[in-house]
Design a protein around this motif. Structure first.
Motif, PDB file in Angstrom:
ATOM      1  N   ILE A   1       0.072  21.609 -10.742  1.00 41.61           N
ATOM      2  CA  ILE A   1       1.289  20.794 -10.747  1.00 41.61           C
ATOM      3  C   ILE A   1       0.947  19.460 -11.390  1.00 41.61           C
ATOM      4  O   ILE A   1      -0.033  18.805 -11.004  1.00 41.61           O
ATOM      5  N   PRO A   2       1.724  18.994 -12.370  1.00 35.45           N
ATOM      6  CA  PRO A   2       1.447  17.676 -12.969  1.00 35.45           C
ATOM      7  C   PRO A   2       1.427  16.585 -11.910  1.00 35.45           C
ATOM      8  O   PRO A   2       2.286  16.566 -11.019  1.00 35.45           O
ATOM      9  N   ASP A   3       0.472  15.662 -11.996  1.00 29.37           N
ATOM     10  CA  ASP A   3       0.288  14.663 -10.950  1.00 29.37           C
ATOM     11  C   ASP A   3       0.927  13.320 -11.323  1.00 29.37           C
ATOM     12  O   ASP A   3       0.268  12.290 -11.380  1.00 29.37           O
ATOM     13  N   HIS A   4       2.233  13.370 -11.585  1.00 27.48           N
ATOM     14  CA  HIS A   4       2.979  12.137 -11.834  1.00 27.48           C
ATOM     15  C   HIS A   4       4.379  12.312 -11.266  1.00 27.48           C
ATOM     16  O   HIS A   4       4.835  13.434 -11.027  1.00 27.48           O
ATOM     17  N   GLY A   5       5.088  11.202 -11.041  1.00 28.73           N
ATOM     18  CA  GLY A   5       6.417  11.276 -10.462  1.00 28.73           C
ATOM     19  C   GLY A   5       6.403  12.034  -9.143  1.00 28.73           C
ATOM     20  O   GLY A   5       5.529  11.826  -8.302  1.00 28.73           O
ATOM     21  N   LEU A   6       7.371  12.928  -8.958  1.00 31.13           N
ATOM     22  CA  LEU A   6       7.418  13.730  -7.735  1.00 31.13           C
ATOM     23  C   LEU A   6       6.245  14.695  -7.630  1.00 31.13           C
ATOM     24  O   LEU A   6       5.952  15.200  -6.552  1.00 31.13           O
ATOM     25  N   GLY A   7       5.552  14.926  -8.743  1.00 36.18           N
ATOM     26  CA  GLY A   7       4.367  15.778  -8.692  1.00 36.18           C
ATOM     27  C   GLY A   7       3.297  15.231  -7.765  1.00 36.18           C
ATOM     28  O   GLY A   7       2.560  16.000  -7.137  1.00 36.18           O
TER      29      GLY A   7
ATOM     30  N   ARG B   1       0.832  -1.207   0.000  1.00 31.20           N
ATOM     31  CA  ARG B   1       0.000   0.000   0.000  1.00 31.20           C
ATOM     32  C   ARG B   1       0.862   1.250   0.000  1.00 31.20           C
ATOM     33  O   ARG B   1       1.862   1.331   0.720  1.00 31.20           O
ATOM     34  N   LEU B   2       0.447   2.233  -0.784  1.00 30.38           N
ATOM     35  CA  LEU B   2       1.062   3.561  -0.766  1.00 30.38           C
ATOM     36  C   LEU B   2       0.327   4.377   0.293  1.00 30.38           C
ATOM     37  O   LEU B   2      -0.820   4.793   0.092  1.00 30.38           O
ATOM     38  N   LEU B   3       0.978   4.593   1.431  1.00 29.24           N
ATOM     39  CA  LEU B   3       0.352   5.348   2.515  1.00 29.24           C
ATOM     40  C   LEU B   3       0.595   6.845   2.391  1.00 29.24           C
ATOM     41  O   LEU B   3      -0.212   7.645   2.867  1.00 29.24           O
ATOM     42  N   ARG B   4       1.719   7.228   1.784  1.00 27.31           N
ATOM     43  CA  ARG B   4       2.005   8.656   1.573  1.00 27.31           C
ATOM     44  C   ARG B   4       2.952   8.799   0.386  1.00 27.31           C
ATOM     45  O   ARG B   4       4.029   8.220   0.393  1.00 27.31           O
ATOM     46  N   PRO B   5       2.582   9.548  -0.661  1.00 23.76           N
ATOM     47  CA  PRO B   5       3.549   9.825  -1.728  1.00 23.76           C
ATOM     48  C   PRO B   5       4.714  10.640  -1.183  1.00 23.76           C
ATOM     49  O   PRO B   5       4.558  11.401  -0.223  1.00 23.76           O
ATOM     50  N   GLY B   6       5.873  10.484  -1.790  1.00 20.17           N
ATOM     51  CA  GLY B   6       7.027  11.224  -1.281  1.00 20.17           C
ATOM     52  C   GLY B   6       8.163  11.260  -2.277  1.00 20.17           C
ATOM     53  O   GLY B   6       7.957  11.214  -3.496  1.00 20.17           O
ATOM     54  N   GLY B   7       9.385  11.322  -1.742  1.00 19.52           N
ATOM     55  CA  GLY B   7      10.567  11.539  -2.565  1.00 19.52           C
ATOM     56  C   GLY B   7      10.922  10.398  -3.491  1.00 19.52           C
ATOM     57  O   GLY B   7      11.714  10.583  -4.422  1.00 19.52           O
ATOM     58  N   LEU B   8      10.383   9.208  -3.257  1.00 15.64           N
ATOM     59  CA  LEU B   8      10.552   8.088  -4.182  1.00 15.64           C
ATOM     60  C   LEU B   8       9.269   7.955  -5.006  1.00 15.64           C
ATOM     61  O   LEU B   8       8.210   7.652  -4.447  1.00 15.64           O
TER      62      LEU B   8
END
Length: 314
Positions: free
Chosen positions: A293-299, A190-197
Protein backbone atom coordinates in the motif's frame (compact mmCIF):
# COMPACT_ATOMS: atom_id res chain seq x y z
CA UNK A 1 -29.53 -9.74 26.48
CA UNK A 2 -29.57 -8.77 22.82
CA UNK A 3 -28.78 -5.19 21.87
CA UNK A 4 -31.59 -3.10 20.42
CA UNK A 5 -31.09 -2.00 16.80
CA UNK A 6 -32.25 1.62 16.72
CA UNK A 7 -33.33 3.42 13.56
CA UNK A 8 -31.45 6.60 12.57
CA UNK A 9 -34.44 8.85 13.24
CA UNK A 10 -35.65 11.15 16.02
CA UNK A 11 -37.14 8.27 17.99
CA UNK A 12 -33.97 6.17 17.72
CA UNK A 13 -31.77 9.11 18.71
CA UNK A 14 -33.98 9.88 21.71
CA UNK A 15 -33.87 6.25 22.85
CA UNK A 16 -30.08 6.13 22.48
CA UNK A 17 -29.69 9.35 24.50
CA UNK A 18 -32.01 7.97 27.19
CA UNK A 19 -29.87 4.86 27.51
CA UNK A 20 -26.67 6.92 27.77
CA UNK A 21 -28.17 9.00 30.57
CA UNK A 22 -29.10 5.79 32.36
CA UNK A 23 -25.46 4.67 32.31
CA UNK A 24 -25.97 2.12 29.55
CA UNK A 25 -23.84 1.42 26.46
CA UNK A 26 -24.85 2.47 22.94
CA UNK A 27 -22.85 1.92 19.76
CA UNK A 28 -23.23 4.63 17.14
CA UNK A 29 -21.70 5.45 13.74
CA UNK A 30 -19.18 8.19 13.12
CA UNK A 31 -17.64 8.97 9.75
CA UNK A 32 -14.65 6.79 10.73
CA UNK A 33 -15.92 3.65 12.51
CA UNK A 34 -18.70 2.74 14.95
CA UNK A 35 -17.98 3.88 18.51
CA UNK A 36 -19.07 2.16 21.71
CA UNK A 37 -20.54 5.03 23.71
CA UNK A 38 -20.99 5.57 27.42
CA UNK A 39 -21.42 8.68 29.60
CA UNK A 40 -17.83 9.84 30.18
CA UNK A 41 -18.77 11.33 33.57
CA UNK A 42 -20.28 8.05 34.84
CA UNK A 43 -17.56 5.79 36.20
CA UNK A 44 -19.76 2.69 36.08
CA UNK A 45 -20.65 3.32 32.43
CA UNK A 46 -16.99 3.82 31.50
CA UNK A 47 -16.03 0.66 33.40
CA UNK A 48 -18.73 -1.17 31.42
CA UNK A 49 -17.07 -0.04 28.16
CA UNK A 50 -13.78 -1.59 29.27
CA UNK A 51 -15.58 -4.77 30.34
CA UNK A 52 -17.56 -5.10 27.09
CA UNK A 53 -14.42 -4.68 24.98
CA UNK A 54 -12.10 -6.58 27.37
CA UNK A 55 -9.91 -3.49 26.97
CA UNK A 56 -6.80 -2.88 29.13
CA UNK A 57 -7.60 -0.20 31.74
CA UNK A 58 -4.34 1.65 30.99
CA UNK A 59 -5.52 2.39 27.44
CA UNK A 60 -7.32 5.79 27.42
CA UNK A 61 -10.58 6.55 25.60
CA UNK A 62 -11.65 9.29 23.18
CA UNK A 63 -14.41 11.60 24.43
CA UNK A 64 -16.86 12.86 21.81
CA UNK A 65 -18.62 16.24 21.69
CA UNK A 66 -21.18 17.71 19.25
CA UNK A 67 -19.24 20.95 18.57
CA UNK A 68 -16.10 22.89 19.44
CA UNK A 69 -17.89 25.12 21.98
CA UNK A 70 -18.82 22.09 24.11
CA UNK A 71 -15.14 21.09 24.41
CA UNK A 72 -13.98 24.18 26.32
CA UNK A 73 -15.55 23.15 29.65
CA UNK A 74 -13.46 19.96 29.72
CA UNK A 75 -10.12 20.77 28.06
CA UNK A 76 -7.77 23.63 27.30
CA UNK A 77 -8.02 24.57 23.63
CA UNK A 78 -5.50 27.23 22.53
CA UNK A 79 -2.58 27.84 20.20
CA UNK A 80 -2.01 25.06 17.66
CA UNK A 81 -4.81 23.02 19.22
CA UNK A 82 -7.32 25.82 18.60
CA UNK A 83 -6.03 26.33 15.06
CA UNK A 84 -6.42 22.62 14.30
CA UNK A 85 -9.88 22.49 15.88
CA UNK A 86 -11.06 25.42 13.79
CA UNK A 87 -9.62 23.85 10.63
CA UNK A 88 -10.62 20.21 11.01
CA UNK A 89 -13.55 19.88 13.45
CA UNK A 90 -15.99 18.39 12.87
CA UNK A 91 -13.92 15.66 11.26
CA UNK A 92 -11.72 12.58 11.69
CA UNK A 93 -9.20 14.23 14.05
CA UNK A 94 -8.65 13.61 17.77
CA UNK A 95 -6.68 16.08 19.88
CA UNK A 96 -4.96 15.07 23.13
CA UNK A 97 -5.40 18.16 25.31
CA UNK A 98 -4.71 19.27 28.88
CA UNK A 99 -7.78 18.45 30.96
CA UNK A 100 -9.42 21.27 32.91
CA UNK A 101 -9.48 20.99 36.69
CA UNK A 102 -12.87 19.81 37.87
CA UNK A 103 -13.89 18.59 34.43
CA UNK A 104 -15.83 15.76 36.04
CA UNK A 105 -14.71 13.03 33.65
CA UNK A 106 -14.22 9.55 35.05
CA UNK A 107 -10.51 8.88 35.73
CA UNK A 108 -10.94 5.66 33.74
CA UNK A 109 -11.45 7.76 30.60
CA UNK A 110 -7.96 9.27 30.82
CA UNK A 111 -6.24 6.21 32.33
CA UNK A 112 -5.11 8.51 35.13
CA UNK A 113 -3.34 10.96 32.79
CA UNK A 114 -3.63 14.76 33.01
CA UNK A 115 -4.66 14.89 29.34
CA UNK A 116 -7.84 13.85 27.58
CA UNK A 117 -8.39 12.74 23.97
CA UNK A 118 -11.26 14.66 22.36
CA UNK A 119 -13.05 14.53 19.02
CA UNK A 120 -15.93 16.29 17.30
CA UNK A 121 -17.18 13.80 14.69
CA UNK A 122 -18.41 14.88 11.27
CA UNK A 123 -21.22 12.33 10.92
CA UNK A 124 -24.55 14.13 11.29
CA UNK A 125 -26.16 11.21 13.13
CA UNK A 126 -23.34 11.10 15.69
CA UNK A 127 -23.58 14.83 16.37
CA UNK A 128 -27.36 14.62 16.65
CA UNK A 129 -26.98 11.92 19.30
CA UNK A 130 -24.28 13.89 21.16
CA UNK A 131 -26.48 17.00 21.15
CA UNK A 132 -29.49 15.04 22.42
CA UNK A 133 -27.46 13.24 25.08
CA UNK A 134 -26.00 16.57 26.33
CA UNK A 135 -23.08 14.85 28.07
CA UNK A 136 -19.51 13.94 27.07
CA UNK A 137 -19.58 10.50 25.47
CA UNK A 138 -16.55 8.21 25.76
CA UNK A 139 -16.50 6.00 22.68
CA UNK A 140 -13.68 3.69 21.61
CA UNK A 141 -14.27 1.59 18.51
CA UNK A 142 -17.19 -0.81 18.94
CA UNK A 143 -15.29 -4.10 18.76
CA UNK A 144 -13.55 -6.46 21.19
CA UNK A 145 -10.17 -5.00 22.16
CA UNK A 146 -7.44 -5.74 19.64
CA UNK A 147 -9.84 -7.04 17.01
CA UNK A 148 -11.05 -5.53 13.73
CA UNK A 149 -13.00 -2.28 14.11
CA UNK A 150 -16.69 -2.17 13.20
CA UNK A 151 -17.83 -0.17 10.17
CA UNK A 152 -21.45 -1.41 10.10
CA UNK A 153 -24.10 -2.09 12.74
CA UNK A 154 -23.97 -5.78 11.79
CA UNK A 155 -20.28 -5.89 12.75
CA UNK A 156 -21.18 -4.44 16.16
CA UNK A 157 -24.02 -6.86 16.77
CA UNK A 158 -21.95 -9.85 15.69
CA UNK A 159 -19.21 -9.23 18.24
CA UNK A 160 -20.83 -7.16 21.00
CA UNK A 161 -24.55 -7.78 20.62
CA UNK A 162 -24.82 -9.63 23.94
CA UNK A 163 -22.61 -7.15 25.86
CA UNK A 164 -24.20 -3.78 25.08
CA UNK A 165 -27.66 -2.27 25.18
CA UNK A 166 -28.21 -0.80 21.71
CA UNK A 167 -26.69 0.16 18.39
CA UNK A 168 -27.86 3.19 16.43
CA UNK A 169 -27.82 1.91 12.86
CA UNK A 170 -26.61 4.59 10.48
CA UNK A 171 -25.39 2.26 7.75
CA UNK A 172 -21.72 1.84 6.71
CA UNK A 173 -19.12 4.41 7.76
CA UNK A 174 -17.73 6.67 5.05
CA UNK A 175 -14.04 6.95 6.02
CA UNK A 176 -13.51 3.46 7.41
CA UNK A 177 -10.35 4.02 9.50
CA UNK A 178 -10.16 5.70 12.89
CA UNK A 179 -9.34 9.33 13.50
CA UNK A 180 -5.88 10.84 13.28
CA UNK A 181 -4.63 11.51 16.83
CA UNK A 182 -2.52 14.62 17.45
CA UNK A 183 -1.00 16.10 20.62
CA UNK A 184 -0.16 19.82 20.37
CA UNK A 185 2.56 20.96 22.78
CA UNK A 186 5.15 23.66 23.39
CA UNK A 187 7.66 21.99 21.06
CA UNK A 188 5.18 21.33 18.25
CA UNK A 189 2.39 18.90 17.43
CA UNK A 190 2.99 15.15 17.63
CA UNK A 191 1.35 12.59 15.37
CA UNK A 192 0.33 9.87 17.83
CA UNK A 193 -1.72 7.80 15.36
CA UNK A 194 -2.24 8.21 11.59
CA UNK A 195 -5.89 8.16 10.62
CA UNK A 196 -8.69 9.55 8.49
CA UNK A 197 -7.16 13.03 8.32
CA UNK A 198 -3.94 12.85 6.26
CA UNK A 199 -0.84 14.10 8.08
CA UNK A 200 0.03 16.20 5.04
CA UNK A 201 -3.15 18.28 5.53
CA UNK A 202 -2.23 18.89 9.17
CA UNK A 203 1.29 19.96 8.24
CA UNK A 204 -0.09 22.35 5.60
CA UNK A 205 -2.36 23.89 8.25
CA UNK A 206 0.43 24.32 10.81
CA UNK A 207 3.12 25.28 8.32
CA UNK A 208 5.65 22.84 9.77
CA UNK A 209 6.27 19.08 10.04
CA UNK A 210 4.62 16.95 12.68
CA UNK A 211 6.73 15.44 15.43
CA UNK A 212 7.03 11.68 15.88
CA UNK A 213 5.45 10.12 19.00
CA UNK A 214 7.66 9.74 22.04
CA UNK A 215 8.58 6.17 22.99
CA UNK A 216 6.58 4.97 26.01
CA UNK A 217 5.54 1.59 27.37
CA UNK A 218 2.24 3.11 28.49
CA UNK A 219 -0.15 4.42 25.82
CA UNK A 220 -0.77 8.18 25.92
CA UNK A 221 -3.45 7.92 23.25
CA UNK A 222 -6.18 5.45 22.29
CA UNK A 223 -5.33 2.78 19.73
CA UNK A 224 -1.60 2.96 20.44
CA UNK A 225 -1.02 -0.66 21.46
CA UNK A 226 1.43 -2.52 19.21
CA UNK A 227 -0.99 -5.38 18.46
CA UNK A 228 -4.40 -4.02 17.51
CA UNK A 229 -7.09 -4.22 14.81
CA UNK A 230 -6.22 -7.90 14.33
CA UNK A 231 -8.26 -10.44 12.34
CA UNK A 232 -8.24 -14.09 13.38
CA UNK A 233 -5.78 -15.05 10.66
CA UNK A 234 -2.07 -14.20 10.74
CA UNK A 235 -1.13 -11.24 8.53
CA UNK A 236 1.92 -10.76 6.28
CA UNK A 237 2.46 -7.37 4.64
CA UNK A 238 3.91 -5.95 1.40
CA UNK A 239 3.37 -9.20 -0.50
CA UNK A 240 3.71 -9.34 -4.28
CA UNK A 241 3.29 -13.13 -4.50
CA UNK A 242 1.38 -14.99 -1.75
CA UNK A 243 2.68 -18.28 -0.41
CA UNK A 244 0.76 -21.54 -0.59
CA UNK A 245 -2.06 -21.40 1.92
CA UNK A 246 -2.20 -17.60 2.05
CA UNK A 247 -5.22 -15.57 0.93
CA UNK A 248 -4.28 -12.29 -0.77
CA UNK A 249 -5.93 -9.05 0.28
CA UNK A 250 -5.13 -7.00 -2.76
CA UNK A 251 -4.66 -3.37 -3.74
CA UNK A 252 -4.63 -2.24 -7.34
CA UNK A 253 -4.95 -4.47 -10.43
CA UNK A 254 -3.97 -7.83 -8.92
CA UNK A 255 -5.63 -11.25 -8.89
CA UNK A 256 -6.86 -11.83 -5.34
CA UNK A 257 -9.71 -13.08 -3.17
CA UNK A 258 -10.63 -9.59 -1.94
CA UNK A 259 -9.37 -6.22 -3.18
CA UNK A 260 -9.26 -3.04 -1.09
CA UNK A 261 -9.38 -0.99 -4.29
CA UNK A 262 -8.88 -2.49 -7.77
CA UNK A 263 -8.32 1.08 -9.02
CA UNK A 264 -5.61 1.77 -6.43
CA UNK A 265 -7.73 4.47 -4.72
CA UNK A 266 -6.59 5.04 -1.12
CA UNK A 267 -9.93 6.56 -0.08
CA UNK A 268 -11.77 3.46 -1.31
CA UNK A 269 -9.16 1.22 0.33
CA UNK A 270 -9.54 2.92 3.71
CA UNK A 271 -13.32 2.61 3.55
CA UNK A 272 -13.05 -1.11 2.71
CA UNK A 273 -10.24 -2.08 5.09
CA UNK A 274 -12.08 -3.27 8.20
CA UNK A 275 -15.04 -4.63 6.26
CA UNK A 276 -12.72 -6.82 4.19
CA UNK A 277 -10.89 -8.05 7.31
CA UNK A 278 -14.26 -9.01 8.77
CA UNK A 279 -15.06 -10.91 5.54
CA UNK A 280 -11.75 -12.77 5.74
CA UNK A 281 -12.66 -13.81 9.29
CA UNK A 282 -16.06 -15.01 8.07
CA UNK A 283 -14.32 -17.00 5.32
CA UNK A 284 -12.22 -18.76 7.96
CA UNK A 285 -8.93 -17.54 6.49
CA UNK A 286 -5.94 -18.41 8.69
CA UNK A 287 -3.12 -16.75 6.70
CA UNK A 288 -3.55 -13.35 5.05
CA UNK A 289 -1.09 -11.77 2.62
CA UNK A 290 -1.56 -8.06 1.87
CA UNK A 291 -0.46 -6.24 -1.26
CA UNK A 292 1.87 -3.23 -0.85
CA UNK A 293 0.00 0.00 0.00
CA UNK A 294 1.50 3.42 -0.88
CA UNK A 295 2.64 5.13 2.33
CA UNK A 296 1.23 8.61 1.81
CA UNK A 297 -2.10 10.31 2.52
CA UNK A 298 -4.63 7.78 3.82
CA UNK A 299 -2.12 5.07 2.95
CA UNK A 300 -0.22 5.93 6.13
CA UNK A 301 -3.31 5.19 8.21
CA UNK A 302 -4.01 1.96 6.31
CA UNK A 303 -0.41 0.78 6.76
CA UNK A 304 -0.50 1.71 10.46
CA UNK A 305 -3.60 -0.45 11.01
CA UNK A 306 -2.17 -3.32 8.96
CA UNK A 307 1.15 -3.19 10.84
CA UNK A 308 -0.73 -3.47 14.16
CA UNK A 309 -2.86 -6.30 12.73
CA UNK A 310 0.35 -8.13 11.76
CA UNK A 311 2.16 -7.51 15.08
CA UNK A 312 2.95 -10.43 17.43
CA UNK A 313 0.02 -11.16 19.72
CA UNK A 314 0.14 -11.80 23.41
Amino acid sequence: MTAERLAPDARGIARAAQLLHAGRLVAFPTETVYGLGGNACDGRAVAAIFAAKARPAFNPLIVHFPDVDAVSAYAVLKGDALRLAQAFWPGPMTLVLPMRAGAGLSPLVTAGLSTVAIRVPDAALARALLTEADCPVAAPSANPSGRVSATTADHVLEHLGDRIDAVLDGGPCDVGVESTILQPGPDGTRLLRPGGLPAEAVEDCLGRPLLAPEVSERPTAPGALASHYAPKGRVRLNVEHPRDGETLLGFGPVACALNLSPAGDLVEAAANLFGHLHRLDAMGVTAIAVSPIPDHGLGRAINDRLARAAAPRG
